[in-house]
Design a protein around this motif. Structure first.
Motif, PDB file in Angstrom:
ATOM      1  N   ALA A  89     -18.135  -1.424 -28.833  1.00  0.00           N
ATOM      2  CA  ALA A  89     -17.643  -2.645 -29.488  1.00  0.00           C
ATOM      3  C   ALA A  89     -18.795  -3.391 -30.171  1.00  0.00           C
ATOM      4  N   LEU A  90     -19.940  -3.407 -29.498  1.00  0.00           N
ATOM      5  CA  LEU A  90     -21.127  -4.066 -30.056  1.00  0.00           C
ATOM      6  C   LEU A  90     -21.534  -3.420 -31.373  1.00  0.00           C
TER       7      LEU A  90
ATOM      8  N   GLU B 121     -17.733   1.185 -23.472  1.00  0.00           N
ATOM      9  CA  GLU B 121     -16.798   0.421 -24.297  1.00  0.00           C
ATOM     10  C   GLU B 121     -17.502  -0.794 -24.904  1.00  0.00           C
ATOM     11  N   ALA B 122     -18.310  -1.473 -24.078  1.00  0.00           N
ATOM     12  CA  ALA B 122     -19.023  -2.659 -24.580  1.00  0.00           C
ATOM     13  C   ALA B 122     -20.047  -2.269 -25.644  1.00  0.00           C
ATOM     14  N   LEU B 123     -20.760  -1.151 -25.416  1.00  0.00           N
ATOM     15  CA  LEU B 123     -21.747  -0.689 -26.402  1.00  0.00           C
ATOM     16  C   LEU B 123     -21.058  -0.315 -27.715  1.00  0.00           C
TER      17      LEU B 123
ATOM     18  N   GLU C 211     -16.911   1.249 -18.820  1.00  0.00           N
ATOM     19  CA  GLU C 211     -16.944  -0.148 -19.287  1.00  0.00           C
ATOM     20  C   GLU C 211     -18.186  -0.421 -20.122  1.00  0.00           C
ATOM     21  N   THR C 212     -19.306   0.139 -19.663  1.00  0.00           N
ATOM     22  CA  THR C 212     -20.551  -0.037 -20.424  1.00  0.00           C
ATOM     23  C   THR C 212     -20.430   0.613 -21.799  1.00  0.00           C
TER      24      THR C 212
END
Lengths: 226, 226
Positions: free
Chosen positions: A184-185, A180-182, A177-178
């Motif tokens: 996307a960022l 994926e967020a990184l 999840e981390t």
């Protein structure tokens, strides 16, 4: 003979450091685990710190190789977000890097503080060059200095590995999840251009890999054998 | 009397730690610099570590106050990128935080590793709540888990402070450029909604500040004085 023995020493050191930490691992421990005499280690490496340095160099080469393969197989191709998703994932999943940065940060800290800038500086200049080429290829936004973008990428890498020792691993969400967020960022925050693969990105990434390989320390003993 | 003396002790400790590091600062040094007897320190704080804890709590309150003021005065208003630009700027500019995380990371590391999760956990849950409210207000993208976004924000904070000890400060671009790149990354990578100020953002940020204040340790001695 030397190269094979050096690899065996590094394998033993990697396992002991990942399990017990650098501070609690002695040259005698490494010799015993590698099944060779302590004096034989000192013929390959002048000190315990030299073993750590060689280990970090080898691990860096392996991480770079793993990232290169993962990017090559990624259907999205060589975009900043895919390159860093794979790079950060490989870094976070590496038991040696995790051990060195978490349980052992005080000891690694000393080595890194003394040698960090000279280890990190040349590599970081190559990341700046990579960002700069991606900007010229229209794949990274050009309104920010390449040095600042590259430094932010370094902050993400250091932060990802260092946060565990600050907050403990219980508080963290699952690694996927981390990542994926990184990713996307980075995709929406730093990338420009189409969402699909780009031959330009692959070309820039391949030059980056070639630069990294040229700048890397040679594998142990190869200099002496030539 | 207690509160004023506690503040004087913390002022002296802050100056000594910023200059010499936590390891090289003794309780006697603090007593001498504060102009009070060593025994008087132990009436306020049971140990040197308790002084550090109180100092970190005070510094956290001050940083939060500085960020609240900066966001209030920012013409862009309370968006994720402005809040974090001011928060990261305040963190990076704080000599005590820099000293603790750079020259002194091995010692702070021990304290942080033992107490980090319990210090950081409750605060991090408030950041998750802040992100979650910003998502409901349409100001942060809702396709990522609030926990993952909050963890990435933590990675940026830890990375910004920790990178100096890894790479040395020579290799880094000017702080303002780094903050601009981080802010641009967050604005385009995590934010949604209009580029202008938003009353919703301000409301969510004010609730976050209220939650932080409610969760914060009380200032030294206030519990005993009530």
């Amino acid at each position: 003979m030397g190269a094979e023995r050096a690899e065996r020493i590094l394998d033993a050191a990697a396992e002991l450091i990942a399990r017990y930490g650098y501070a609690k691992t002695s040259v005698s421990d490494v010799a015993r685990a590698a099944g060779i005499a302590k004096g034989a280690i000192y013929r390959e490496f002048p000190s315990k710190e030299a073993v750590l340095e060689a280990l970090l160099d080898r691990q860096t080469r392996r991480l770079t190789g793993a990232v290169a393969r993962a990017v090559r197989e990624d259907p999205v191709g060589a975009r900043l977000s895919t390159v860093y998703r794979h790079a950060l994932g490989a870094l976070a999943a590496d038991p040696l890097m995790r051990a060195l940065y978490t349980a052992d940060s005080q000891v690694l800290g000393d080595v890194v503080r003394r040698r960090g800038p000279e280890r990190y500086g040349p590599r970081q200049r190559l990341v700046v060059e990579f960002v700069s080429r991606m900007q010229r290829a229209g794949l990274i936004r050009a309104d920010l200095a390449a040095e600042a973008v590259a430094h932010v990428l370094g902050i993400l890498s250091v932060g990802l590995v260092a946060i565990e020792s600050t907050v403990g691993s219980e508080a963290a969400p699952p690694l996927e999840e981390t990542l994926e967020a990184l990713s996307a960022l980075l995709a929406d925050g730093f990338e420009t251009g189409p969402g699909a693969d780009s031959a330009d990105g692959r070309r820039v990434f391949d030059s980056f890999l070639a630069d990294l390989a040229a700048a890397a320390q040679p594998p142990p003993d190869s200099a002496r054998r030539e």
